[in-house]
Structures are given as structure tokens and as C-alpha cells.
Design a protein around this motif. Structure first.
Motif, PDB file in Angstrom:
ATOM      1  N   VAL A 231       0.681  -1.479  -0.064  1.00 18.95           N
ATOM      2  CA  VAL A 231       0.063  -0.209   0.219  1.00 18.95           C
ATOM      3  C   VAL A 231       1.149   1.162   0.232  1.00 18.95           C
ATOM      4  O   VAL A 231       1.861   1.275   1.205  1.00 18.95           O
ATOM      5  CB  VAL A 231      -1.159  -0.056   1.065  1.00 18.95           C
ATOM      6  CG1 VAL A 231      -1.744   1.646   0.997  1.00 18.95           C
ATOM      7  CG2 VAL A 231      -1.646  -1.252   1.122  1.00 18.95           C
ATOM      8  N   ILE A 232       0.088   2.002  -0.751  1.00 19.41           N
ATOM      9  CA  ILE A 232       1.328   3.218  -0.854  1.00 19.41           C
ATOM     10  C   ILE A 232      -0.094   4.456  -0.293  1.00 19.41           C
ATOM     11  O   ILE A 232      -0.468   3.934  -1.211  1.00 19.41           O
ATOM     12  CB  ILE A 232       1.982   4.050  -2.769  1.00 19.41           C
ATOM     13  CG1 ILE A 232       2.348   2.624  -3.127  1.00 19.41           C
ATOM     14  CG2 ILE A 232       2.572   4.778  -2.594  1.00 19.41           C
ATOM     15  CD1 ILE A 232       2.450   3.110  -4.543  1.00 19.41           C
ATOM     16  N   ILE A 233       1.237   4.882   0.733  1.00 15.48           N
ATOM     17  CA  ILE A 233       0.055   5.724   1.328  1.00 15.48           C
ATOM     18  C   ILE A 233       0.822   8.021   0.879  1.00 15.48           C
ATOM     19  O   ILE A 233       1.906   7.809   1.219  1.00 15.48           O
ATOM     20  CB  ILE A 233       0.157   5.556   2.739  1.00 15.48           C
ATOM     21  CG1 ILE A 233      -0.166   4.137   3.228  1.00 15.48           C
ATOM     22  CG2 ILE A 233      -0.227   7.440   3.371  1.00 15.48           C
ATOM     23  CD1 ILE A 233       0.094   4.084   4.299  1.00 15.48           C
ATOM     24  N   ASP A 234      -0.142   7.957   0.135  1.00 17.23           N
ATOM     25  CA  ASP A 234       0.538   9.936   0.154  1.00 17.23           C
ATOM     26  C   ASP A 234       0.757  10.647   0.988  1.00 17.23           C
ATOM     27  O   ASP A 234       0.350  10.096   2.233  1.00 17.23           O
ATOM     28  CB  ASP A 234      -0.156  10.630  -0.817  1.00 17.23           C
ATOM     29  CG  ASP A 234       0.308  11.007  -1.972  1.00 17.23           C
ATOM     30  OD1 ASP A 234       1.653  11.137  -1.557  1.00 17.23           O
ATOM     31  OD2 ASP A 234      -0.359  11.605  -3.206  1.00 17.23           O
ATOM     32  N   GLY A 423       9.469   8.872   1.003  1.00 18.34           N
ATOM     33  CA  GLY A 423       9.632   9.460   0.139  1.00 18.34           C
ATOM     34  C   GLY A 423      10.197  10.510   0.035  1.00 18.34           C
ATOM     35  O   GLY A 423      10.278  10.890   1.168  1.00 18.34           O
ATOM     36  N   ASN A 424      10.152  11.668  -0.618  1.00 18.12           N
ATOM     37  CA  ASN A 424      11.370  13.201  -0.232  1.00 18.12           C
ATOM     38  C   ASN A 424      10.249  14.115  -0.481  1.00 18.12           C
ATOM     39  O   ASN A 424      10.397  15.225  -0.338  1.00 18.12           O
ATOM     40  CB  ASN A 424      12.532  13.644  -0.845  1.00 18.12           C
ATOM     41  CG  ASN A 424      11.575  13.455  -2.557  1.00 18.12           C
ATOM     42  OD1 ASN A 424      10.644  13.189  -3.305  1.00 18.12           O
ATOM     43  ND2 ASN A 424      13.143  13.544  -3.761  1.00 18.12           N
ATOM     44  N   MET A 448       5.269  10.458   1.471  1.00 24.78           N
ATOM     45  CA  MET A 448       4.321   9.448   0.393  1.00 24.78           C
ATOM     46  C   MET A 448       4.992   8.553   0.834  1.00 24.78           C
ATOM     47  O   MET A 448       7.060   8.729   0.816  1.00 24.78           O
ATOM     48  CB  MET A 448       4.786   9.837  -1.238  1.00 24.78           C
ATOM     49  CG  MET A 448       3.793   8.480  -1.927  1.00 24.78           C
ATOM     50  SD  MET A 448       3.749   8.067  -3.611  1.00 24.78           S
ATOM     51  CE  MET A 448       2.896   8.573  -3.849  1.00 24.78           C
ATOM     52  N   LEU A 449       4.879   7.282   0.733  1.00 26.57           N
ATOM     53  CA  LEU A 449       5.576   5.781   1.384  1.00 26.57           C
ATOM     54  C   LEU A 449       4.793   4.805   0.973  1.00 26.57           C
ATOM     55  O   LEU A 449       4.318   4.818   0.778  1.00 26.57           O
ATOM     56  CB  LEU A 449       5.925   5.997   3.017  1.00 26.57           C
ATOM     57  CG  LEU A 449       4.941   6.473   4.464  1.00 26.57           C
ATOM     58  CD1 LEU A 449       4.297   4.931   4.333  1.00 26.57           C
ATOM     59  CD2 LEU A 449       5.434   6.657   5.340  1.00 26.57           C
ATOM     60  N   ARG A 450       5.616   3.943   1.332  1.00 26.01           N
ATOM     61  CA  ARG A 450       4.669   2.755   0.949  1.00 26.01           C
ATOM     62  C   ARG A 450       4.831   1.236   2.386  1.00 26.01           C
ATOM     63  O   ARG A 450       6.181   1.426   2.380  1.00 26.01           O
ATOM     64  CB  ARG A 450       5.480   2.055  -0.062  1.00 26.01           C
ATOM     65  CG  ARG A 450       4.990   0.623  -0.785  1.00 26.01           C
ATOM     66  CD  ARG A 450       5.098   0.521  -2.301  1.00 26.01           C
ATOM     67  NE  ARG A 450       6.811  -0.876  -2.127  1.00 26.01           N
ATOM     68  CZ  ARG A 450       7.768  -1.168  -2.522  1.00 26.01           C
ATOM     69  NH1 ARG A 450       6.864  -0.867  -4.346  1.00 26.01           N
ATOM     70  NH2 ARG A 450       8.753  -1.209  -3.065  1.00 26.01           N
TER      71      ARG A 450
END
Length: 462
Positions: A231-234, A423-424, A448-450
Motif C-alpha cells: 500500500v502506497i500512502i500519500d 519519499g522526499n 509518500m511512503l510504501r
């Protein structure tokens, strides 16, 4: 607000039966709220709330009372009445009160109390028009404007005497779209520790447009599959999962009583190296920021998890006694009616090295949670259940069709350990957090992370 000599007498009266610490919290708060529905101002409320909270410690006893009677006689009577609950044994001493000067960390250009009602409504009408005109399927738009101006004075028997002014402004936008018998909604609620200048400078095209875009997008969404997926969570409000499922578990409110999965684990590896989790009350003009906490301590940047290692907790003055440690500037309360305790301010996962494009392109088959909705969590275990307001299928490294009915189900501590991409693009989202000391403005944030695997509840089988 109240003469220093009266405050000193109240602090002394609170220690009359043997307490070892006493505190006075004085609050004077102005609140304005306006609601606009179906192009009309349906409700407009302005109010003022004034009161005093009195707190007494004796060892690990904690007694709290409050009153709106600010006469010297009334305050001393309230303090003595509270002191009767203390079972002696203390040797409380009143130290001379030393006034502290708070260095403001927030720029406030326009105090909301000085702004005409018509100017506030004008912004709401503009946002309403933008949201309505986004698409013909937008059938209803609701807006709520809120501003607060809070003045506090905090004094205690250790000699603290400090005053602060807090100003909050927020505009919440909800759009409802309909197509045939189907109805979907979208929400955006930006807020800041700032004056009316924040409201007037909002990018209404973005915020009102997003609320309507979410509603319209979800009209055509497919049913979400059930199963276990990456799951990618924004970014931004995506951080609400870790706020609820991990953040509360790092507050001394639960840690001091061993009601947290993170209790007694300082120095342990609780997340991958790429995860650093921070609570920072010093961010200028952010919704959850404070110059001082509700015990009069300066707020600070508290690194809770650093490169996966548990480094610390958010600790208030009373729970610092339980834990035999120092407070971290993390004590908060909704108003003088609440006994303060450790609470979050702006809590977020620090940015990593991955770009959003890399995270998405490296995911073959998963779920992308663009905007999170509400949820439930058990603070003692970290088990959570969160709705996703806007979700998409990710297929062959690309964002595919939108999905409705997506729910994320898991355990906060375990989910934290399964973060495999960060993410950055860090961003914060404004929200309200409820707990034992009331409802408070907080920021949740992350890039954003996964997560390599989360159980996704949907409306159809995998």
C-alpha cells in the motif's frame, strides 16, 4: 488577567493540606464559527470563554479542579476544596514567581477578532463558488470557518509565571457529488496557527477544487478488492495512520502506565532504518504548534524514532514523575476544564530518499491511498481500521483506476516495521485529535511512503 498576588495566594492555598506542587492555568478565549450550506450562511456563532484550572500534586497523586469564579475568595475556596483530596505528607514550598518572556514563533498579521464578519463570509462564498462550479455533478457544498484567539497565563509553585497568546484559523470544505442514485463526498480542511491572513491567502482553487475533485472521482470508482497488498500512502494527511496507531502509543499518557506496545523499549529497533518519526511543536505557524505547552514549558522538536531506533516519548510534568524523567514540552489541554497530559503537536515521518515516481513505478500490484478518511485504533495494542477517502489500484508500476470502499486494517507497530519506501515530499495536514485532555489542533504529516503489506478490506474479493 489576575493580579500576581492573588495567584500566589491561590498556589499557597492549594498546598495547605500537604501537596508538593501546585499550578494555576488561566484562560481567556474568543471563538468565531460560521457555517455556509447551500449558498446560505446557516449559522454564525461568536463566544468568549474564561476560566481557571487549579492542579495539585502530592507524589503520584494528581488533583484537578476548575472554576469560572475569578474573585480571590472564590479561587482560594476552590483551591482549598481541591486540596482536601490530597492525603498530606508533602512539604510544598511556594517559590517567588518569576515572569518569563515568551519569544513568539508565529507571525500573526491580522487578529481574527479585528476582521469584519463580511470579509470572512466573502472568502467562504468564493470557495463555495469554486467547489460548485468544478463539475455539474456537484450538488451540495458545505463550508465551516473557525477562528480562535486564546490567551493563557500559567503559574506554579516552582516559580513559573508565563503568558502566551495562541491564534488558530481554519476553513473546512466538503463537496457532495451525485450521479443518478449514487452519492460521494470529498473534504479538505486547511488550518494554521495564524491570523486571518492565512484564510485570505489560501489557494482556494486548489483546496475547494480538490474537495470537489475527490467527490466526482469517487462517483466512477470500482469496488475495492480485499486481500493483502503493498500500500502506497500519500503525503500530508496520510500520516493520520501513524498519528493514531503509533503516536498515541508514544505519549506518556499510555507509556507511563505500560499501556503501550512501545513502553520500556528505548534503544530498541522498532522500524526500518529509513523511518524517523518526530513530534515538533516549534514549526512556525503550523496548526499544531505552540510557543509554550499548557504547563508553561517551551515546546521543542522531540525525535521519537531515529533511523528505526526508539529514542524517546512525549512526556508531561505529572507522567515525568511516574517515569522518573524530564518533561518534553508536550503537555496540552483543550481548555481550563481539562487536566493536561502528554499530547502530540505536529507529528510526522521525516522525508527519505525515494521520489514519488520511484515508489509508484516499483510497485507491480498494490493500492494507492491518496487521501485518508476517518478510522479507529486501540491505543493499548495499536490495532487500527482506517477508511481511505480516495484510493486507486496500482498495476505494473502505474496508477490505474479509482477504487471505492477501501479500508486499511492492521497494527501500528507492525505496519511501522513494514515501511520499505519513504519519499522526499514531506507535507503536513491539519486535523483535530481527541483524547483524555480534550480535542486539540494537531498536524499529521509524512512524505509518500510504501508499506510492503497491509490487509485491505474492500467490497469484493481479491
Amino acid at each position: 488577567m489576575i493580579k500576581q498576588s492573588i495567584i500566589e495566594n491561590v498556589l499557597e492555598a492549594a498546598l495547605s493540606t500537604g501537596g508538593d506542587f501546585s499550578e494555576v492555568f488561566i484562560e481567556d478565549k474568543f471563538v468565531n464559527s460560521i457555517e455556509l450550506q447551500s449558498d446560505k450562511v446557516e449559522k454564525s456563532i461568536s463566544g468568549r470563554d474564561f476560566g481557571i484550572g487549579i492542579r495539585i500534586f502530592s507524589g503520584l497523586q494528581n488533583v484537578y479542579t476548575y472554576t469560572s469564579d475569578f474573585t480571590e475568595e472564590g479561587l482560594i475556596e476552590a483551591a482549598k476544596r481541591a486540596a482536601l483530596a490530597i492525603s498530606g505528607g508533602g512539604n510544598g514550598i511556594i517559590h517567588p514567581l518569576q515572569k518569563e518572556i515568551v519569544q513568539p514563533i508565529h507571525t500573526i498579521a491580522q487578529l481574527p477578532q479585528t476582521v469584519e464578519h463580511a470579509r470572512k463570509v466573502a472568502v467562504m462564498r468564493k470557495a463555495n463558488e469554486i467547489a460548485k462550479s468544478y463539475d455539474e455533478r456537484i450538488r451540495q457544498v458545505g463550508l465551516r470557518y473557525v477562528d480562535e484567539e486564546q490567551h493563557v497565563l500559567i503559574a506554579n509553585s516552582e516559580g513559573k509565571f508565563v503568558e502566551d497568546q495562541r491564534v488558530h484559523s481554519r476553513l473546512a470544505i466538503q463537496s457532495t457529488a451525485m450521479d443518478g442514485g449514487e452519492m460521494q463526498s470529498g473534504f479538505y480542511g486547511p488550518g494554521a496557527h495564524a491570523g486571518f491572513e492565512f484564510i485570505e491567502n489560501l489557494d482556494l482553487q486548489h483546496y475547494a477544487g480538490e474537495a470537489s475533485r475527490i467527490a466526482v472521482t469517487m462517483l466512477g470508482a470500482d469496488e475495492c478488492p480485499s486481500g493483502k497488498f503493498p500500500v502506497i500512502i500519500d503525503n500530508e494527511f496520510g500520516g493520520v495512520i501513524f498519528h493514531e496507531a503509533c503516536g498515541h502509543g508514544l505519549e506518556a499518557t499510555s507509556v507511563a502506565k505500560n499501556n503501550s506496545v512501545f513502553a520500556n523499549r528505548i534503544g530498541e529497533k522498532v522500524a526500518p532504518d529509513i523511518v524517523t518519526y518526530i513530534d515538533d511543536g516549534t514549526l512556525p505557524n503550523e496548526w499544531g504548534s505552540l510557543s509554550i505547552d499548557d504547563e508553561g514549558e517551551k515546546t521543542r522538536k522531540n525525535v521519537l524514532i531515529e533511523n528505526g531506533i526508539l529514542k524517546g516519548y512525549m512526556i508531561d510534568k505529572f507522567n515525568a514523575r511516574r517515569m522518573n524523567t524530564e518533561a518534553t514540552g508536550s503537555s496540552r489541554r483543550q481548555s481550563y476544564r481539562f487536566n493536561p497530559t502528554s499530547r502530540m503537536t505536529n507529528t510526522y515521518i521525516a522525508p527519505g530518499q525515494s521520489t514519488p515516481e520511484e515508489i509508484i513505478s516499483s510497485t507491480e500490484n498494490g493500492i494507492y491511498a491518496k487521501y485518508m478518511g476517518g478510522g479507529q485504533v486501540n491505543p493499548a495494542t495499536g490495532d487500527y481500521n482506517f477508511a481511505v477517502a480516495e484510493a486507486y489500484l496500482v498495476k505494473d508500476g502505474k496508477i490505474d483506476r479509482p477504487l471505492r470502499g477501501a479500508t486499511l486494517i492492521g497494527n501500528g507497530a507492525k505496519t511501522l516495521q513494514m515501511v520499505d519506501k519513504v519519499g522526499n515530499n514531506l507535507a503536513h495536514g491539519a486535523g483535530m485529535c481527541g483524547s483524555v485532555s480534550g480535542s486539540l489542533p494537531v498536524n499529521v504529516g509524512q512524505p509518500m511512503l510504501r508499506v510492503s503489506e497491509i490487509t485491505v478490506g474492500g467490497t469484493k474479493g481479491e
